[in-house]
Design an enzyme around this catalytic site. Structure first.
Site, PDB file in Angstrom:
ATOM      1  N   ARG A 194      36.942  39.060  34.761  1.00 49.13           N
ATOM      2  CA  ARG A 194      35.843  40.166  34.118  1.00 49.13           C
ATOM      3  C   ARG A 194      35.936  40.180  32.505  1.00 49.13           C
ATOM      4  O   ARG A 194      35.023  40.849  31.803  1.00 49.13           O
ATOM      5  CB  ARG A 194      36.392  41.481  34.667  1.00 49.13           C
ATOM      6  CG  ARG A 194      35.858  41.596  36.253  1.00 49.13           C
ATOM      7  CD  ARG A 194      36.698  42.735  36.831  1.00 49.13           C
ATOM      8  NE  ARG A 194      37.987  42.334  37.225  1.00 49.13           N
ATOM      9  CZ  ARG A 194      39.169  42.654  38.181  1.00 49.13           C
ATOM     10  NH1 ARG A 194      38.529  43.975  38.419  1.00 49.13           N
ATOM     11  NH2 ARG A 194      40.312  42.310  38.283  1.00 49.13           N
ATOM     12  N   SER A 253      47.501  35.234 -22.307  1.00 48.43           N
ATOM     13  CA  SER A 253      46.435  35.228 -21.493  1.00 48.43           C
ATOM     14  C   SER A 253      45.641  33.777 -21.215  1.00 48.43           C
ATOM     15  O   SER A 253      45.648  33.126 -22.098  1.00 48.43           O
ATOM     16  CB  SER A 253      45.339  36.452 -21.788  1.00 48.43           C
ATOM     17  OG  SER A 253      46.098  37.644 -21.736  1.00 48.43           O
TER      18      SER A 253
HETATM   19  C1  UD1 Z   1      44.957  45.110  42.053  1.00 49.46           C
HETATM   20  C2  UD1 Z   1      45.001  45.652  43.232  1.00 49.46           C
HETATM   21  C3  UD1 Z   1      44.363  47.059  43.293  1.00 49.46           C
HETATM   22  C4  UD1 Z   1      45.116  47.914  42.189  1.00 49.46           C
HETATM   23  C5  UD1 Z   1      45.111  46.895  40.870  1.00 49.46           C
HETATM   24  C6  UD1 Z   1      45.954  47.728  39.637  1.00 49.46           C
HETATM   25  C7  UD1 Z   1      45.033  43.588  44.716  1.00 49.46           C
HETATM   26  C8  UD1 Z   1      44.171  43.006  45.839  1.00 49.46           C
HETATM   27  N1  UD1 Z   1      44.459  44.743  44.471  1.00 49.46           N
HETATM   28  O1  UD1 Z   1      43.387  44.730  41.540  1.00 49.46           O
HETATM   29  O2  UD1 Z   1      44.756  47.728  44.519  1.00 49.46           O
HETATM   30  O3  UD1 Z   1      44.478  49.265  41.959  1.00 49.46           O
HETATM   31  O4  UD1 Z   1      45.535  45.621  40.915  1.00 49.46           O
HETATM   32  O5  UD1 Z   1      45.835  47.243  38.349  1.00 49.46           O
HETATM   33  O6  UD1 Z   1      46.119  43.151  44.417  1.00 49.46           O
HETATM   34  N2  UD1 Z   1      47.051  37.513  40.092  1.00 49.46           N
HETATM   35  C9  UD1 Z   1      47.700  36.217  40.457  1.00 49.46           C
HETATM   36  N3  UD1 Z   1      47.176  35.464  41.269  1.00 49.46           N
HETATM   37  C10 UD1 Z   1      46.070  35.587  41.865  1.00 49.46           C
HETATM   38  C11 UD1 Z   1      45.317  36.882  41.780  1.00 49.46           C
HETATM   39  C12 UD1 Z   1      45.816  37.728  40.677  1.00 49.46           C
HETATM   40  O7  UD1 Z   1      48.814  36.219  39.997  1.00 49.46           O
HETATM   41  O8  UD1 Z   1      45.731  35.015  42.729  1.00 49.46           O
HETATM   42  C13 UD1 Z   1      47.681  38.471  39.213  1.00 49.46           C
HETATM   43  C14 UD1 Z   1      46.703  38.641  37.915  1.00 49.46           C
HETATM   44  O9  UD1 Z   1      46.809  37.673  36.825  1.00 49.46           O
HETATM   45  C15 UD1 Z   1      46.966  40.183  37.534  1.00 49.46           C
HETATM   46  C16 UD1 Z   1      47.399  40.822  38.798  1.00 49.46           C
HETATM   47  O10 UD1 Z   1      47.754  39.517  39.701  1.00 49.46           O
HETATM   48  O11 UD1 Z   1      48.053  40.124  36.383  1.00 49.46           O
HETATM   49  C17 UD1 Z   1      46.257  41.640  39.275  1.00 49.46           C
HETATM   50  O12 UD1 Z   1      45.341  40.857  39.746  1.00 49.46           O
HETATM   51  P1  UD1 Z   1      43.901  41.565  39.462  1.00 49.46           P
HETATM   52  O13 UD1 Z   1      42.729  40.483  39.960  1.00 49.46           O
HETATM   53  O14 UD1 Z   1      43.637  42.158  38.114  1.00 49.46           O
HETATM   54  O15 UD1 Z   1      43.845  42.596  40.524  1.00 49.46           O
HETATM   55  P2  UD1 Z   1      43.047  43.943  40.434  1.00 49.46           P
HETATM   56  O16 UD1 Z   1      41.424  43.730  40.769  1.00 49.46           O
HETATM   57  O17 UD1 Z   1      43.177  44.618  39.289  1.00 49.46           O
HETATM   58 CA    CA Z   2      43.899  44.057  37.195  1.00 50.27          CA
END
Ligand code: UD1
Ligand code: CA
Length: 469
Positions: free
Chosen positions: A15, A408
């Site tokens: 995003r 200067s």
């Molecule tokens: C996630 C939560 C959501 C919560 C939100 C809060 C899930 C499915 N959803 O959504 O309920 O409200 O956080 O901020 O968990 N990451 C990994 N490996 C992956 C995917 C993600 O390490 O395969 C890490 C990302 O780098 C990030 C964190 O996990 O730091 C959260 O991932 P992100 O995709 O941002 O989750 P959200 O859609 O924000």
């Molecule tokens: Ca997030």
């Protein structure tokens, strides 16, 4: 009880629409992940912090390796649940795990401790940290078993909310505590039957609750500290929060900041009491400003130490340098890396310096370039003085000893030494060392041609009255 902290930081950050991995985007002058690690290492020692890396794993690890944390590779990013599956072996030594998100950077240490204590007191299998922000859109929502009860039935992601669930304001912060012995026996039940075709860690709330395990939630003291940074706009909101918090901390320590919403101050910056920061000042990196200073508008200072009672006039750009007590700088001065300005020295407008040491009480008040120079104390560098430090291939030093007066518009062709107390006449090009106490003249002798201009004009007039050919 052995406690480990896992930080999920393997995601790409789709995003953001950026080449840089999300957790390396900066707020408050440092990467998101660094903020999270800084909080984690105040709860457990760095070797008990495991960072899950995946997207651009090498770059992410390299950016925080100095913190002493350990890394776990999630080679393919198949969701937050999959990230925790990848950490099964590496977390084998711990009884309890706190799971943090690399993109939730404002979380305070107190809140992590409150989550840990609540989780242990409740003897829960899983504890969620929640919040009720004004706008819950985009977050997973927490369904409690009964309104007001600590027990949680499930977490539902935004895209899966039923119309009735849309009104639930309590969000999942993405921060959890797990009893490890409850987590891993159930983690294999996660399924990718959702909008993103990923394994959601959030589904474990429902899975554990259905298995009769205790799943509870605790609300964070401040909703702002669990806000995530998924888009640049969200990140800039957090940046503003963080910098305002830094400005408020400094004001509580006796610093006057006019229009604090306009200044840009990185988290690590220190400023002494009775210092005044005018609007639009930027203090970046590891900058330390003493007390009783005035930093005027539009000045940008990075990784620099400034002593007490220093005045920095508007629009100066200063990096990787040190400025002694009582000095005055600017307006419109530029100190490039490696400058040391002595006590009470004056650096005036349109003076550029690089790797130059200026002794106590010395002055360069107007329009100069001073590079690779060692300047003693009590020196006066006249307007327009230039150190010619570069021959197109190499850089050379200029040494100006104590008490020298440089007239200067002098060019000092390095390497060259101007001995103590010497004078350099204005407009000189100095290519040879000047002995102490001498006067150096390095310019053509002036010749005055009497009546020359008058004669010229007379010749022109005479040509005008000639008839055209
Ligand atoms: C996630 C939560 C959501 C919560 C939100 C809060 C899930 C499915 N959803 O959504 O309920 O409200 O956080 O901020 O968990 N990451 C990994 N490996 C992956 C995917 C993600 O390490 O395969 C890490 C990302 O780098 C990030 C964190 O996990 O730091 C959260 O991932 P992100 O995709 O941002 O989750 P959200 O859609 O924000
Ligand atoms: Ca997030």
């Amino acid at each position: 009880m052995r406690l480990g902290i896992v930080i999920m930081a393997a995601g790409k950050g789709t995003r953001l629409k950026s080449k840089r991995p999300k957790v390396l985007h900066e707020i408050g002058g440092r990467p998101l992940l660094r903020h999270v690690i800084a909080a984690a290492v105040q709860v457990v020692p760095p070797q008990d912090v495991l960072v899950i890396v995946g997207h651009q794993a090498e770059a992410v690890a390299a950016a925080v390796r100095d913190t002493g944390v350990r890394f776990v590779l999630q080679a393919e990013q198949r969701g937050t649940g999959h990230a925790m599956q990848c950490a099964e072996q590496a977390t084998g030594d711990y009884d309890e795990l706190i799971v943090l998100s690399g993109d939730v950077p404002l979380l305070r240490v107190e809140t992590i401790l409150a989550l840990r204590d609540f989780h242990l007191r409740e003897q829960a299998a899983m504890t969620l940290l929640t919040a009720a922000p004004d706008n819950p859109f985009g977050y997973g929502r927490v369904l409690r078993k009964r309104p007001g009860a600590p027990e949680v039935a499930a977490i539902v992601e935004q895209k899966a909310l039923t119309p009735a669930q849309q009104s639930v304001r309590e969000i999942n912060s993405g921060i959890y505590a797990f009893r490890r012995a409850a987590l891993y026996p159930h983690i294999g039940q996660l399924r990718a039957d959702n909008a993103h075709r990923e394994l959601y860690l959030t589904d474990l709330a429902g899975i554990l609750a259905d298995a009769g395990e205790r799943v509870v939630a605790i609300e964070a003291a401040q909703a702002t500290e669990v806000l995530g940074a998924n888009t640049i706009a969200e990140m800039m909101d957090l940046d503003r929060e963080l910098r305002l918090a830094t400005a408020r901390r400094l004001m509580s320590e006796g610093v006057t900041i006019f229009r604090p919403e306009t200044v840009t101050i990185d988290s690590a910056v220190e400023v002494g009491p009775d210092t005044v920061l005018e609007p639009y000042v930027q203090l970046l990196g590891q900058t330390r400003i003493g007390s009783d200073c005035r930093i005027r508008s539009y000045t940008v200072i990075e990784n620099t130490t400034v002593g007490d009672h220093v005045v920095i006039q508007p629009s100066c750009v200063i990096a990787d340098s040190a400025i002694g007590k009582g000095a005055t700088i600017g307006p419109f001065a530029r100190l490039r890396p490696g400058c040391h300005i002595g006590e009470g020295a004056h650096i005036g407008n349109f003076v550029e310096m690089k790797k130059t040491r200026m002794g106590a009480g010395s002055k360069a008040n107007h329009l100069s370039y001073l590079g690779d120079a060692q300047i003693g104390s009590g020196v006066n560098v006249g307007a327009g003085t230039i150190t010619c430090n570069y021959d197109g291939v190499n850089k050379y030093q200029t040494l100006i000893e104590d008490g020298v007066f440089i007239g200067s518009d002098s060019a000092l062709v390095a390497p060259v030494i101007i001995g103590a107390g010497a004078y350099v006449a204005a407009g000189s090009v100095i290519t040879e060392n000047v002995p102490a106490e001498a006067l150096a003249l390095g310019r053509a002798r002036q010749v005055n041609k009497l009546h020359w201009a008058k004669n010229l004009r007379a010749r022109r007039e005479a040509r005008k009255s000639e008839p055209p050919k």
